[in-house]
Design a protein around this motif. Structure first.
Motif, PDB file in Angstrom:
ATOM      1  N   PHE A   1     -21.825  18.071  76.958  1.00  9.02           N
ATOM      2  CA  PHE A   1     -23.004  18.550  77.689  1.00  9.02           C
ATOM      3  C   PHE A   1     -24.061  17.457  77.753  1.00  9.02           C
ATOM      4  CE2 PHE A   1     -27.151  20.520  78.056  1.00  9.02           C
ATOM      5  CZ  PHE A   1     -26.965  21.340  79.159  1.00  9.02           C
ATOM      6  N   ASP A   2     -24.260  16.749  76.657  1.00 12.04           N
ATOM      7  CA  ASP A   2     -25.236  15.666  76.607  1.00 12.04           C
ATOM      8  C   ASP A   2     -24.911  14.598  77.649  1.00 12.04           C
ATOM      9  OD1 ASP A   2     -27.393  14.049  75.599  1.00 12.04           O
ATOM     10  OD2 ASP A   2     -25.941  12.966  74.353  1.00 12.04           O
ATOM     11  N   GLN A   3     -23.644  14.263  77.787  1.00  9.69           N
ATOM     12  CA  GLN A   3     -23.237  13.254  78.769  1.00  9.69           C
ATOM     13  C   GLN A   3     -23.488  13.741  80.200  1.00  9.69           C
ATOM     14  OE1 GLN A   3     -19.156  12.528  77.702  1.00  9.69           O
ATOM     15  NE2 GLN A   3     -19.702  11.290  75.927  1.00  9.69           N
TER      16      GLN A   3
ATOM     17  N   GLU B   1     -30.203  22.417  68.547  1.00  7.79           N
ATOM     18  CA  GLU B   1     -30.478  23.750  69.072  1.00  7.79           C
ATOM     19  C   GLU B   1     -29.294  24.272  69.890  1.00  7.79           C
ATOM     20  OE1 GLU B   1     -34.159  23.183  71.159  1.00  7.79           O
ATOM     21  OE2 GLU B   1     -35.364  23.476  69.336  1.00  7.79           O
ATOM     22  N   LEU B   2     -28.692  23.408  70.713  1.00  9.88           N
ATOM     23  CA  LEU B   2     -27.533  23.828  71.499  1.00  9.88           C
ATOM     24  C   LEU B   2     -26.363  24.173  70.594  1.00  9.88           C
ATOM     25  CD1 LEU B   2     -26.042  24.346  74.120  1.00  9.88           C
ATOM     26  CD2 LEU B   2     -25.653  21.875  74.319  1.00  9.88           C
ATOM     27  N   LEU B   3     -26.111  23.353  69.591  1.00 15.38           N
ATOM     28  CA  LEU B   3     -25.034  23.645  68.647  1.00 15.38           C
ATOM     29  C   LEU B   3     -25.289  24.980  67.946  1.00 15.38           C
ATOM     30  CD1 LEU B   3     -22.416  22.821  67.263  1.00 15.38           C
ATOM     31  CD2 LEU B   3     -23.800  21.565  65.587  1.00 15.38           C
ATOM     32  N   MET B   4     -26.513  25.215  67.529  1.00 15.91           N
ATOM     33  CA  MET B   4     -26.850  26.487  66.880  1.00 15.91           C
ATOM     34  C   MET B   4     -26.639  27.657  67.831  1.00 15.91           C
ATOM     35  SD  MET B   4     -30.184  25.370  64.645  1.00 15.91           S
ATOM     36  CE  MET B   4     -30.455  27.011  63.989  1.00 15.91           C
ATOM     37  N   ASP B   5     -26.991  27.503  69.106  1.00 13.39           N
ATOM     38  CA  ASP B   5     -26.771  28.571  70.094  1.00 13.39           C
ATOM     39  C   ASP B   5     -25.286  28.886  70.223  1.00 13.39           C
ATOM     40  OD1 ASP B   5     -29.494  28.708  70.589  1.00 13.39           O
ATOM     41  OD2 ASP B   5     -29.372  27.831  72.610  1.00 13.39           O
ATOM     42  N   LEU B   6     -24.456  27.847  70.329  1.00 13.08           N
ATOM     43  CA  LEU B   6     -23.015  28.057  70.483  1.00 13.08           C
ATOM     44  C   LEU B   6     -22.415  28.714  69.243  1.00 13.08           C
ATOM     45  CD1 LEU B   6     -21.948  24.702  72.194  1.00 13.08           C
ATOM     46  CD2 LEU B   6     -22.300  26.932  73.278  1.00 13.08           C
TER      47      LEU B   6
ATOM     48  N   LEU C   1     -25.062  26.896  79.985  1.00 10.57           N
ATOM     49  CA  LEU C   1     -26.387  27.322  80.436  1.00 10.57           C
ATOM     50  C   LEU C   1     -26.537  28.839  80.367  1.00 10.57           C
ATOM     51  CD1 LEU C   1     -26.866  24.832  83.398  1.00 10.57           C
ATOM     52  CD2 LEU C   1     -27.884  24.733  81.102  1.00 10.57           C
ATOM     53  N   GLY C   2     -25.465  29.564  80.644  1.00 14.55           N
ATOM     54  CA  GLY C   2     -25.518  31.025  80.527  1.00 14.55           C
ATOM     55  C   GLY C   2     -25.788  31.472  79.098  1.00 14.55           C
ATOM     56  N   ILE C   3     -25.135  30.820  78.148  1.00 14.73           N
ATOM     57  CA  ILE C   3     -25.362  31.148  76.735  1.00 14.73           C
ATOM     58  C   ILE C   3     -26.809  30.865  76.361  1.00 14.73           C
ATOM     59  CG2 ILE C   3     -24.828  30.425  74.369  1.00 14.73           C
ATOM     60  CD1 ILE C   3     -21.864  30.113  75.368  1.00 14.73           C
ATOM     61  N   THR C   4     -27.310  29.687  76.729  1.00 15.25           N
ATOM     62  CA  THR C   4     -28.678  29.346  76.333  1.00 15.25           C
ATOM     63  C   THR C   4     -29.710  30.254  76.989  1.00 15.25           C
ATOM     64  OG1 THR C   4     -28.930  27.642  78.052  1.00 15.25           O
ATOM     65  CG2 THR C   4     -28.093  26.927  75.900  1.00 15.25           C
ATOM     66  N   GLN C   5     -29.420  30.761  78.174  1.00 13.89           N
ATOM     67  CA  GLN C   5     -30.368  31.628  78.872  1.00 13.89           C
ATOM     68  C   GLN C   5     -30.282  33.090  78.438  1.00 13.89           C
ATOM     69  OE1 GLN C   5     -29.658  30.927  83.043  1.00 13.89           O
ATOM     70  NE2 GLN C   5     -30.820  29.035  83.034  1.00 13.89           N
ATOM     71  N   HIS C   6     -29.130  33.523  77.953  1.00  8.84           N
ATOM     72  CA  HIS C   6     -28.938  34.941  77.637  1.00  8.84           C
ATOM     73  C   HIS C   6     -28.865  35.251  76.150  1.00  8.84           C
ATOM     74  CE1 HIS C   6     -27.611  34.682  81.862  1.00  8.84           C
ATOM     75  NE2 HIS C   6     -28.151  35.877  81.940  1.00  8.84           N
ATOM     76  N   LEU C   7     -28.973  34.251  75.302  1.00  6.92           N
ATOM     77  CA  LEU C   7     -28.855  34.457  73.866  1.00  6.92           C
ATOM     78  C   LEU C   7     -30.137  35.033  73.276  1.00  6.92           C
ATOM     79  CD1 LEU C   7     -27.138  34.036  71.273  1.00  6.92           C
ATOM     80  CD2 LEU C   7     -28.227  31.797  71.087  1.00  6.92           C
ATOM     81  N   ASP C   8     -29.998  36.107  72.522  1.00  7.72           N
ATOM     82  CA  ASP C   8     -31.098  36.626  71.715  1.00  7.72           C
ATOM     83  C   ASP C   8     -31.039  35.871  70.392  1.00  7.72           C
ATOM     84  OD1 ASP C   8     -32.721  37.968  69.911  1.00  7.72           O
ATOM     85  OD2 ASP C   8     -32.150  39.962  70.604  1.00  7.72           O
TER      86      ASP C   8
ATOM     87  N   PHE D   1     -24.142  39.158  80.081  1.00 10.45           N
ATOM     88  CA  PHE D   1     -23.504  37.850  80.288  1.00 10.45           C
ATOM     89  C   PHE D   1     -22.308  37.723  79.356  1.00 10.45           C
ATOM     90  CE2 PHE D   1     -22.823  33.358  79.283  1.00 10.45           C
ATOM     91  CZ  PHE D   1     -22.568  32.886  80.556  1.00 10.45           C
ATOM     92  N   ARG D   2     -21.192  37.303  79.928  1.00 11.84           N
ATOM     93  CA  ARG D   2     -19.981  37.047  79.136  1.00 11.84           C
ATOM     94  C   ARG D   2     -19.431  35.695  79.574  1.00 11.84           C
ATOM     95  NH1 ARG D   2     -16.586  39.045  75.616  1.00 11.84           N
ATOM     96  NH2 ARG D   2     -14.353  38.749  75.825  1.00 11.84           N
TER      97      ARG D   2
END
Length: 117
Positions: free
Chosen positions: A25-27, A44-49, A77-84, A94-95
């Motif tokens: 994702f970073d690349q 933060e992204l790793l923690m979200d995943l 992006l869906g995970i980062t936008q829909h994660l509580d 979102f799935r």
């Protein structure tokens, strides 16, 4: 009663593949934005995943990594936008496309036939 927060308990192989997904994702981000993610953004992204995976929506990280760019970005992006971030659960139905199939109790429950109760 205090609600339980997200879990971050996943096995080492999944964690390592999730890190590879963050690097990918970073690349892609760097190509489109002209700069990569900061160290904080990567964490933060790793923690979200990891929270998504461990708190109710198991992910197939290898499948995610192997997706074409569009599907890969859709899921990230869906995970980062829909994660509580308080619970680790995904909201608004979102799935991710890389979500592992999960068996539910109702999948194996006997069907009611002929209106029998």
């Amino acid at each position: 009663m205090i609600a339980a927060g997200p879990s971050f308990d996943i096995d080492l192989a999944d964690r390592q593949t999730a890190v590879v997904c963050v690097d990918r994702f970073d690349q892609l981000y760097a190509v489109h934005k002209g700069r990569g993610l900061t160290s904080r953004q990567k964490i933060e992204l790793l923690m979200d995943l990891v929270a998504t995976h461990a708190s109710g929506c198991p992910l197939d990280f290898q499948k995610l990594h192997d997706f074409p760019d569009f599907s890969f970005m859709h899921d990230i992006l869906g995970i980062t936008q829909h994660l509580d971030r308080q619970t680790g659960r995904l909201l608004r139905f979102f799935r991710p496309r890389c979500a592992r199939a999960v068996d539910h109790a109702f999948d194996s429950a006997p069907a009611l036939i002929g209106g029998a109760r």
